[in-house]
Scaffold this active site. Structure first.
Site, PDB file in Angstrom:
ATOM      1  N   TRP A   1       0.841  -1.216   0.000  1.00 42.51           N
ATOM      2  CA  TRP A   1       0.000   0.000   0.000  1.00 42.51           C
ATOM      3  C   TRP A   1       0.869   1.257   0.000  1.00 42.51           C
ATOM      4  O   TRP A   1       0.501   2.267  -0.601  1.00 42.51           O
ATOM      5  CB  TRP A   1      -0.986  -0.012   1.175  1.00 42.51           C
ATOM      6  CG  TRP A   1      -0.371   0.103   2.546  1.00 42.51           C
ATOM      7  CD1 TRP A   1       0.076  -0.926   3.325  1.00 42.51           C
ATOM      8  CD2 TRP A   1      -0.133   1.301   3.297  1.00 42.51           C
ATOM      9  NE1 TRP A   1       0.588  -0.440   4.510  1.00 42.51           N
ATOM     10  CE2 TRP A   1       0.459   0.924   4.523  1.00 42.51           C
ATOM     11  CE3 TRP A   1      -0.360   2.655   3.067  1.00 42.51           C
ATOM     12  CZ2 TRP A   1       0.817   1.846   5.503  1.00 42.51           C
ATOM     13  CZ3 TRP A   1       0.003   3.589   4.051  1.00 42.51           C
ATOM     14  CH2 TRP A   1       0.585   3.168   5.252  1.00 42.51           C
TER      15      TRP A   1
ATOM     16  N   LYS B   1      -7.134   6.688   8.839  1.00 41.15           N
ATOM     17  CA  LYS B   1      -7.971   6.770  10.046  1.00 41.15           C
ATOM     18  C   LYS B   1      -8.715   8.113  10.129  1.00 41.15           C
ATOM     19  O   LYS B   1      -9.646   8.264  10.892  1.00 41.15           O
ATOM     20  CB  LYS B   1      -7.111   6.594  11.288  1.00 41.15           C
ATOM     21  CG  LYS B   1      -6.612   5.173  11.475  1.00 41.15           C
ATOM     22  CD  LYS B   1      -6.184   4.906  12.910  1.00 41.15           C
ATOM     23  CE  LYS B   1      -4.842   5.465  13.237  1.00 41.15           C
ATOM     24  NZ  LYS B   1      -3.727   4.536  13.113  1.00 41.15           N
TER      25      LYS B   1
ATOM     26  N   TYR C   1       7.587   3.206  17.437  1.00 39.04           N
ATOM     27  CA  TYR C   1       8.481   2.072  17.551  1.00 39.04           C
ATOM     28  C   TYR C   1       7.837   1.092  18.519  1.00 39.04           C
ATOM     29  O   TYR C   1       7.546   1.476  19.655  1.00 39.04           O
ATOM     30  CB  TYR C   1       9.873   2.463  18.056  1.00 39.04           C
ATOM     31  CG  TYR C   1      10.843   1.319  17.830  1.00 39.04           C
ATOM     32  CD1 TYR C   1      11.296   1.016  16.555  1.00 39.04           C
ATOM     33  CD2 TYR C   1      11.239   0.520  18.895  1.00 39.04           C
ATOM     34  CE1 TYR C   1      12.139  -0.061  16.329  1.00 39.04           C
ATOM     35  CE2 TYR C   1      12.095  -0.565  18.671  1.00 39.04           C
ATOM     36  CZ  TYR C   1      12.540  -0.834  17.391  1.00 39.04           C
ATOM     37  OH  TYR C   1      13.370  -1.905  17.164  1.00 39.04           O
TER      38      TYR C   1
ATOM     39  N   SER D   1       3.793  -0.778  12.613  1.00 34.35           N
ATOM     40  CA  SER D   1       3.172  -1.975  12.021  1.00 34.35           C
ATOM     41  C   SER D   1       3.757  -2.226  10.641  1.00 34.35           C
ATOM     42  O   SER D   1       3.815  -3.353  10.174  1.00 34.35           O
ATOM     43  CB  SER D   1       1.659  -1.799  11.860  1.00 34.35           C
ATOM     44  OG  SER D   1       1.047  -1.680  13.095  1.00 34.35           O
TER      45      SER D   1
ATOM     46  N   TYR E   1       6.998  -1.560   8.085  1.00 33.71           N
ATOM     47  CA  TYR E   1       8.424  -1.251   8.162  1.00 33.71           C
ATOM     48  C   TYR E   1       8.941  -0.530   6.910  1.00 33.71           C
ATOM     49  O   TYR E   1       9.819  -1.025   6.212  1.00 33.71           O
ATOM     50  CB  TYR E   1       9.227  -2.512   8.475  1.00 33.71           C
ATOM     51  CG  TYR E   1       8.980  -2.962   9.902  1.00 33.71           C
ATOM     52  CD1 TYR E   1       9.771  -2.495  10.948  1.00 33.71           C
ATOM     53  CD2 TYR E   1       7.917  -3.799  10.215  1.00 33.71           C
ATOM     54  CE1 TYR E   1       9.525  -2.867  12.258  1.00 33.71           C
ATOM     55  CE2 TYR E   1       7.660  -4.182  11.517  1.00 33.71           C
ATOM     56  CZ  TYR E   1       8.470  -3.708  12.530  1.00 33.71           C
ATOM     57  OH  TYR E   1       8.220  -4.069  13.832  1.00 33.71           O
TER      58      TYR E   1
ATOM     59  N   HIS F   1       7.838   6.121   8.061  1.00 33.86           N
ATOM     60  CA  HIS F   1       6.756   7.099   7.914  1.00 33.86           C
ATOM     61  C   HIS F   1       6.593   7.841   9.235  1.00 33.86           C
ATOM     62  O   HIS F   1       6.923   7.319  10.298  1.00 33.86           O
ATOM     63  CB  HIS F   1       5.450   6.401   7.504  1.00 33.86           C
ATOM     64  CG  HIS F   1       5.030   5.324   8.450  1.00 33.86           C
ATOM     65  ND1 HIS F   1       5.498   4.027   8.359  1.00 33.86           N
ATOM     66  CD2 HIS F   1       4.222   5.353   9.538  1.00 33.86           C
ATOM     67  CE1 HIS F   1       4.976   3.306   9.335  1.00 33.86           C
ATOM     68  NE2 HIS F   1       4.213   4.089  10.072  1.00 33.86           N
TER      69      HIS F   1
HETATM   70  P1  M7G Z   1       2.312   2.334  11.988  1.00 30.49           P
HETATM   71  O1  M7G Z   1       3.046   3.073  13.034  1.00 30.49           O
HETATM   72  O2  M7G Z   1       3.152   1.504  11.046  1.00 30.49           O
HETATM   73  O3  M7G Z   1       1.257   1.356  12.588  1.00 30.49           O
HETATM   74  O4  M7G Z   1       1.482   3.417  11.179  1.00 30.49           O
HETATM   75  P2  M7G Z   1      -0.151   1.465  13.305  1.00 30.49           P
HETATM   76  O5  M7G Z   1      -1.158   1.187  12.203  1.00 30.49           O
HETATM   77  O6  M7G Z   1      -0.107   0.333  14.288  1.00 30.49           O
HETATM   78  O7  M7G Z   1      -0.246   2.804  13.911  1.00 30.49           O
HETATM   79  C1  M7G Z   1       0.932   3.201   9.941  1.00 30.49           C
HETATM   80  C2  M7G Z   1      -0.104   4.276   9.686  1.00 30.49           C
HETATM   81  O8  M7G Z   1      -0.544   4.175   8.344  1.00 30.49           O
HETATM   82  C3  M7G Z   1      -1.332   4.124  10.568  1.00 30.49           C
HETATM   83  O9  M7G Z   1      -1.625   5.356  11.200  1.00 30.49           O
HETATM   84  C4  M7G Z   1      -2.423   3.641   9.618  1.00 30.49           C
HETATM   85  O10 M7G Z   1      -3.714   4.117   9.973  1.00 30.49           O
HETATM   86  C5  M7G Z   1      -1.964   4.218   8.294  1.00 30.49           C
HETATM   87  N1  M7G Z   1      -2.384   3.415   7.136  1.00 30.49           N
HETATM   88  C6  M7G Z   1      -2.347   2.075   7.042  1.00 30.49           C
HETATM   89  N2  M7G Z   1      -2.765   1.702   5.814  1.00 30.49           N
HETATM   90  C7  M7G Z   1      -2.849   0.305   5.355  1.00 30.49           C
HETATM   91  C8  M7G Z   1      -3.051   2.819   5.099  1.00 30.49           C
HETATM   92  C9  M7G Z   1      -3.504   3.053   3.764  1.00 30.49           C
HETATM   93  O11 M7G Z   1      -3.746   2.154   2.954  1.00 30.49           O
HETATM   94  N3  M7G Z   1      -3.646   4.365   3.415  1.00 30.49           N
HETATM   95  C10 M7G Z   1      -3.413   5.400   4.287  1.00 30.49           C
HETATM   96  N4  M7G Z   1      -3.601   6.634   3.848  1.00 30.49           N
HETATM   97  N5  M7G Z   1      -2.987   5.195   5.552  1.00 30.49           N
HETATM   98  C11 M7G Z   1      -2.813   3.914   5.959  1.00 30.49           C
END
Ligand code: M7G
Length: 320
Positions: A158, A190, A252, A255, A257, A260
């Site tokens: 994604w 979100k 850290y 989810s 890697y 971001h």
């Molecule tokens: P993270 O710290 O890797 O993990 O953040 P977390 O989801 O446990 O917080 C990834 C961030 O990317 C999160 O805030 C997700 O809501 C956001 N996110 C995840 N996906 C799969 C997508 C997506 O497809 N599009 C967008 N715009 N945001 C996403």
């Protein structure tokens, strides 16, 4: 690619219109009925306070996770809400009366996220679980965490879709295309984008070899400074929100890697913004300035959920 408006409110209204027209397109291309065949297996978690529910089920025989969230009241929608709703009286007593208000359809939308097909790891991610705080030394990272995340982490397809403009291209609010210090800034999925009170954007770096905080060294300072500076400027221009109202941080463990950065509105108590998981970007930059190997050598602390495979690896190694 930058689409900055001088008037933040106008820009937000435009982005809301964009989201509406996206959803209208979606209705036309079959999205409207996507959930009709959804068969619920279990409620993974729910929050009465946050008005959210995470549901596991099947779609076309495959696992799916559906997340539904009632959205906050926006000041802009109040007039429509008062003029366009019907009230059903529940009780009346002296000067007090309570009602069930039936809003017009456009004000009763529920923000819905569908993960389909969902992996077992997605199902676990959204299940309410007890958490444990782990202590990860630099050696633990090399011997336990790194091998685990190399084999087990969520796909970042994604993320590549966003960087390559194969998905969400119209949602990008700012881009610096530089391959070394560039990034894309867009709404986190979100965020409902209906009001700035729960603003949530993510900056995704163009560089592809930085997994997490642990990989950061002195050489990444220009990249991090660029994100902090330009991300704040873009948010000020687009949403009229100054840097003093922003919480800019990394997770850290993350989810996903691929490096971001999270930009959320200060005061919006979003899950994952607590001290056990969030690292302020400004602090990260300072730590690297004072010690180029700070994140390579420090012990880092983070919570893991009871059924996380990484937690089992720490247990097997006698580290929990
Ligand atoms: P993270 O710290 O890797 O993990 O953040 P977390 O989801 O446990 O917080 C990834 C961030 O990317 C999160 O805030 C997700 O809501 C956001 N996110 C995840 N996906 C799969 C997508 C997506 O497809 N599009 C967008 N715009 N945001 C996403």
């Amino acid at each position: 690619m930058a689409k900055h408006g001088r008037d933040g409110t106008k820009e937000l209204e435009e982005s809301v219109k964009r989201v509406k027209s996206d959803s209208e397109n979606n209705e036309n291309n079959g999205g409207e009925t996507l959930l009709c065949g959804f068969q619920t297996s279990s409620v993974l978690s729910e929050s009465v306070r946050e008005k959210t529910v995470f549901v596991h089920g099947k779609l076309d025989g495959q696992d799916a996770v559906v997340i539904m969230e009632k959205i906050p009241f926006g000041e802009d929608s109040l007039t429509d809400l008062f003029t366009g709703s019907r009230l059903k009286l529940e009780m009346r007593n002296d000067i007090y009366s309570t009602y069930w208000l039936r809003p017009p359809p456009h004000l009763s939308e529920i923000k819905t996220t569908v993960v389909f097909p969902a992996t077992e790891k997605h199902v676990k991610k959204y299940q309410r679980q007890e958490s444990f705080l782990l202590e990860e030394s630099a050696t633990d990272y090399e011997s336990i965490t790194l091998p685990y995340i190399q084999g087990q982490s969520f796909s970042v397809q994604w993320v590549y879709n966003i960087l390559e403009k194969k998905a969400e291209a119209e949602r990008i609010i700012y881009e610096d295309p530089d391959p070394e210090i560039g990034f894309v800034l867009l709404p986190d999925f979100k965020w409902d984008q209906k009001q700035v009170n729960n603003l949530y954007l993510i900056a995704i770096v163009h560089k592809r070899n930085i997994k997490s905080l642990r990989d950061l060294t002195l050489e990444h300072i220009p990249l991090l400074q660029n994100i902090l500076q330009r991300g704040k400027e873009a948010i000020l221009k687009c949403y009229n929100l100054p840097a003093s109202k922003l919480r800019v941080y990394l997770h850290y463990q993350p989810s996903y890697y691929h490096l971001h950065i999270h930009f959320t509105k200060l005061g919006y108590e979003v899950p994952g913004c607590g001290v056990e998981r969030a690292h302020l970007l400004a602090d990260v930059i300072q730590n690297l300035q004072s010690d180029p190997k700070y994140y390579k050598t420090r012990t880092l602390y983070f919570p893991l959920r009871a059924d996380d495979g990484l937690l089992s690896k720490f247990k097997e190694a006698g580290r929990l």
